[in-house]
Motif scaffolding. Structure first.
Motif, PDB file in Angstrom:
ATOM      1  N   UNK A  48     -11.691  -9.150   0.851  1.00 40.98           N
ATOM      2  CA  UNK A  48     -11.180  -9.732   2.121  1.00 40.98           C
ATOM      3  C   UNK A  48     -10.118  -8.882   2.430  1.00 40.98           C
ATOM      4  N   UNK A  49      -9.956  -9.093   3.914  1.00 42.89           N
ATOM      5  CA  UNK A  49      -8.851  -8.304   4.572  1.00 42.89           C
ATOM      6  C   UNK A  49      -7.443  -9.125   4.286  1.00 42.89           C
ATOM      7  N   UNK A  50      -6.383  -8.297   3.585  1.00 38.20           N
ATOM      8  CA  UNK A  50      -5.178  -9.269   3.253  1.00 38.20           C
ATOM      9  C   UNK A  50      -4.337  -9.264   4.454  1.00 38.20           C
ATOM     10  N   UNK A  88       5.342   0.176   6.162  1.00 31.44           N
ATOM     11  CA  UNK A  88       5.661   1.034   7.202  1.00 31.44           C
ATOM     12  C   UNK A  88       6.014   2.709   6.921  1.00 31.44           C
ATOM     13  N   UNK A  89       5.337   3.794   7.196  1.00 33.55           N
ATOM     14  CA  UNK A  89       5.848   4.933   6.536  1.00 33.55           C
ATOM     15  C   UNK A  89       7.134   5.518   7.002  1.00 33.55           C
ATOM     16  N   UNK A  90       7.985   4.438   7.910  1.00 37.08           N
ATOM     17  CA  UNK A  90       9.228   4.828   8.158  1.00 37.08           C
ATOM     18  C   UNK A  90      10.256   4.087   7.218  1.00 37.08           C
ATOM     19  N   UNK A  91       9.589   3.341   6.400  1.00 30.34           N
ATOM     20  CA  UNK A  91      10.311   2.638   5.298  1.00 30.34           C
ATOM     21  C   UNK A  91      10.499   3.225   4.025  1.00 30.34           C
ATOM     22  N   UNK A  92       9.412   4.086   4.000  1.00 34.84           N
ATOM     23  CA  UNK A  92       9.265   4.715   2.502  1.00 34.84           C
ATOM     24  C   UNK A  92       8.449   5.971   2.629  1.00 34.84           C
ATOM     25  N   UNK A  93       8.265   6.697   1.631  1.00 35.16           N
ATOM     26  CA  UNK A  93       7.190   7.673   1.697  1.00 35.16           C
ATOM     27  C   UNK A  93       6.078   7.048   0.854  1.00 35.16           C
ATOM     28  N   UNK A  94       5.152   6.904   1.835  1.00 36.22           N
ATOM     29  CA  UNK A  94       4.016   6.294   1.404  1.00 36.22           C
ATOM     30  C   UNK A  94       2.763   7.192   0.599  1.00 36.22           C
ATOM     31  N   UNK A  95       3.042   8.272   0.658  1.00 34.30           N
ATOM     32  CA  UNK A  95       2.399   9.404   0.091  1.00 34.30           C
ATOM     33  C   UNK A  95       2.660   9.453  -1.204  1.00 34.30           C
ATOM     34  N   UNK A  96       4.104   9.035  -1.689  1.00 34.82           N
ATOM     35  CA  UNK A  96       4.653   9.073  -2.933  1.00 34.82           C
ATOM     36  C   UNK A  96       3.765   7.979  -3.994  1.00 34.82           C
ATOM     37  N   UNK A  97       3.228   8.380  -5.096  1.00 30.95           N
ATOM     38  CA  UNK A  97       3.025   7.226  -5.956  1.00 30.95           C
ATOM     39  C   UNK A  97       4.166   6.693  -6.885  1.00 30.95           C
ATOM     40  N   UNK A 113      -9.002  -6.818  -2.362  1.00 29.82           N
ATOM     41  CA  UNK A 113      -8.236  -7.049  -1.082  1.00 29.82           C
ATOM     42  C   UNK A 113      -8.431  -5.501  -0.229  1.00 29.82           C
ATOM     43  N   UNK A 114      -8.500  -5.676   1.033  1.00 31.83           N
ATOM     44  CA  UNK A 114      -8.182  -4.382   1.806  1.00 31.83           C
ATOM     45  C   UNK A 114      -6.888  -4.462   2.623  1.00 31.83           C
ATOM     46  N   UNK A 115      -6.044  -3.707   2.702  1.00 29.14           N
ATOM     47  CA  UNK A 115      -4.880  -3.885   3.382  1.00 29.14           C
ATOM     48  C   UNK A 115      -4.882  -2.990   4.843  1.00 29.14           C
ATOM     49  N   UNK A 116      -4.366  -3.397   5.874  1.00 31.34           N
ATOM     50  CA  UNK A 116      -4.117  -2.862   7.213  1.00 31.34           C
ATOM     51  C   UNK A 116      -2.810  -2.184   7.193  1.00 31.34           C
ATOM     52  N   UNK A 117      -2.819  -1.432   8.078  1.00 30.34           N
ATOM     53  CA  UNK A 117      -1.506  -0.638   8.415  1.00 30.34           C
ATOM     54  C   UNK A 117      -0.780  -1.375   9.276  1.00 30.34           C
ATOM     55  N   UNK A 118       0.387  -0.955   9.738  1.00 28.61           N
ATOM     56  CA  UNK A 118       1.222  -1.529  10.505  1.00 28.61           C
ATOM     57  C   UNK A 118       0.679  -1.587  11.994  1.00 28.61           C
ATOM     58  N   UNK A 119      -0.260  -0.987  12.466  1.00 30.62           N
ATOM     59  CA  UNK A 119      -0.736  -1.030  13.567  1.00 30.62           C
ATOM     60  C   UNK A 119      -2.051  -1.732  13.643  1.00 30.62           C
ATOM     61  N   UNK A 120      -2.255  -2.460  12.606  1.00 31.42           N
ATOM     62  CA  UNK A 120      -3.818  -3.523  12.370  1.00 31.42           C
ATOM     63  C   UNK A 120      -4.758  -2.655  12.111  1.00 31.42           C
ATOM     64  N   UNK A 121      -4.679  -1.275  11.821  1.00 33.78           N
ATOM     65  CA  UNK A 121      -5.827  -0.505  11.351  1.00 33.78           C
ATOM     66  C   UNK A 121      -6.099  -0.519   9.929  1.00 33.78           C
ATOM     67  N   UNK A 122      -7.281  -0.145   9.628  1.00 35.35           N
ATOM     68  CA  UNK A 122      -7.673  -0.245   8.056  1.00 35.35           C
ATOM     69  C   UNK A 122      -6.727   0.842   7.369  1.00 35.35           C
ATOM     70  N   UNK A 123      -6.124   0.515   6.208  1.00 40.13           N
ATOM     71  CA  UNK A 123      -5.388   1.441   5.448  1.00 40.13           C
ATOM     72  C   UNK A 123      -5.975   1.829   4.091  1.00 40.13           C
ATOM     73  N   UNK A 124      -6.113   0.961   3.274  1.00 33.38           N
ATOM     74  CA  UNK A 124      -6.622   1.075   1.809  1.00 33.38           C
ATOM     75  C   UNK A 124      -6.760  -0.135   1.208  1.00 33.38           C
ATOM     76  N   UNK A 180     -10.390   0.667  13.252  1.00 34.53           N
ATOM     77  CA  UNK A 180     -10.385  -0.690  13.394  1.00 34.53           C
ATOM     78  C   UNK A 180     -11.014  -1.680  12.653  1.00 34.53           C
ATOM     79  N   UNK A 181     -10.614  -2.825  12.734  1.00 36.09           N
ATOM     80  CA  UNK A 181     -11.276  -3.915  11.658  1.00 36.09           C
ATOM     81  C   UNK A 181     -12.647  -3.981  12.531  1.00 36.09           C
ATOM     82  N   UNK A 182     -12.814  -4.099  13.893  1.00 33.49           N
ATOM     83  CA  UNK A 182     -14.168  -4.470  14.365  1.00 33.49           C
ATOM     84  C   UNK A 182     -15.035  -3.212  13.805  1.00 33.49           C
TER      85      UNK A 182
END
Length: 296
Positions: free
Chosen positions: A137-139, A145-154, A177-188, A236-238
């Motif tokens: 399901x889409x979560x 937001x990549x401006x809030x932290x380093x999303x590339x860091x594990x 689940x599947x998460x979207x990013x801040x722009x409502x595009x597919x993330x991971x 996009x989700x579509x």
């Protein structure tokens, strides 16, 4: 799942100790604030003995995660690789999941530490999702937001987001689940990257809002060998729901097919999909079997 028993040994700051005897400080920054970095690595029993897949890349990323999060990383990575293999030998692990964790000393401050510790543990673990195709399901949760932290860091604290998303999905009867990013595009997914197939090509979200997965990079490498075009772009989700097929990939998940996203059933049979081809190629690669180029 039992992660350790009375005989299990871990590596802790240069020494091998019994897991049940190891201790951590209740005042540590890592415990209170999730201020730590870690890796998930897989070891496989191959005809060439036990091999740890892409171990150098994993320790490179661990160091990079620590650098991004301002956590000291004073260790020699070649020595860590050596001790990881020794850890597997001591515990007699053949097929195993390995978890290095860099964590911080006692501090209630919000300032980066000047020292850190490292722990490496391992346990027997089969594929994270098994062999089934996933109901996803889409979560309602987004990736940070990549401006809030380093999303590339594990980083450990980032995975609160993953726990919330997976818990929500399972409470609704889904596998993941599947998460979207801040722009409502597919993330991971909470612990995996995603690829979609459309008209004989693979698409995957571009870096920037997602973890740069080592398995994701391996899939792209395999596609170059197998002459499969991969396009990294905003999805996009579509576009996702119009895909022919979809799969997740990650060290724990390996390559796993997605059967449905919300109420959409992907029409292509898994056995006819590019994902299935990649799944077989990946398994041959990690097991060091015959040249994976011939499997298609």
């Amino acid at each position: 799942m039992e992660y350790y028993n009375s005989k299990t040994v871990i590596y802790l700051d240069g020494e091998f100790v019994k897991a049940q005897d190891a201790k951590t400080d209740l005042y540590g920054q890592s415990l209170h604030y999730g201020y730590a970095a870690f890796e998930g690595i897989r070891a496989y029993k191959t005809h060439n003995a036990t091999r740890v897949f892409k171990i150098k890349e994993h320790y490179d990323r661990l160091q990079r995660s620590c650098e991004l999060m301002h956590i000291p990383f004073p260790w020699d990575k070649n020595e860590l690789i050596k001790q990881t293999y020794r850890l597997l030998e001591i515990n007699n692990f053949k097929d195993a999941y390995i978890r290095p964790l860099v964590y911080c000393p006692p501090s209630m401050s919000l300032v980066a530490p000047t020292e850190s510790s490292i722990m490496i543990c391992a346990w027997d673990w089969a594929s994270y999702f098994g062999d089934k195709k996933l109901k996803v399901c889409i979560s309602s949760y987004q990736r940070p937001n990549p401006k809030s932290t380093y999303v590339e860091a594990k980083a450990s604290g980032h995975y609160v987001n993953s726990i919330l998303a997976t818990t929500e999905a399972k409470s609704k009867g889904f596998d993941e689940a599947l998460l979207l990013d801040m722009n409502e595009n597919v993330a991971e997914a909470p612990g995996a990257n995603i690829f979609i197939e459309k008209d004989g090509k693979l698409y995957t979200p571009a870096l920037g809002h997602i973890l740069a997965g080592i398995t994701r990079a391996t899939v792209i490498e395999l596609c170059k060998v197998l002459d499969i075009e991969v396009i990294e772009k905003a999805i996009s989700v579509d576009e996702l729901k119009a895909a022919d097929s979809v799969f997740f990939c990650g060290t724990a998940a390996e390559i796993v097919g997605v059967h449905t996203i919300d109420d959409v059933v992907f029409r292509q049979r898994w056995n006819d999909s590019i994902g299935c081809t990649i799944q077989r190629a990946y398994k041959n690669l990690v097991l060091e079997k015959v040249n994976y180029e011939v499997i298609i």
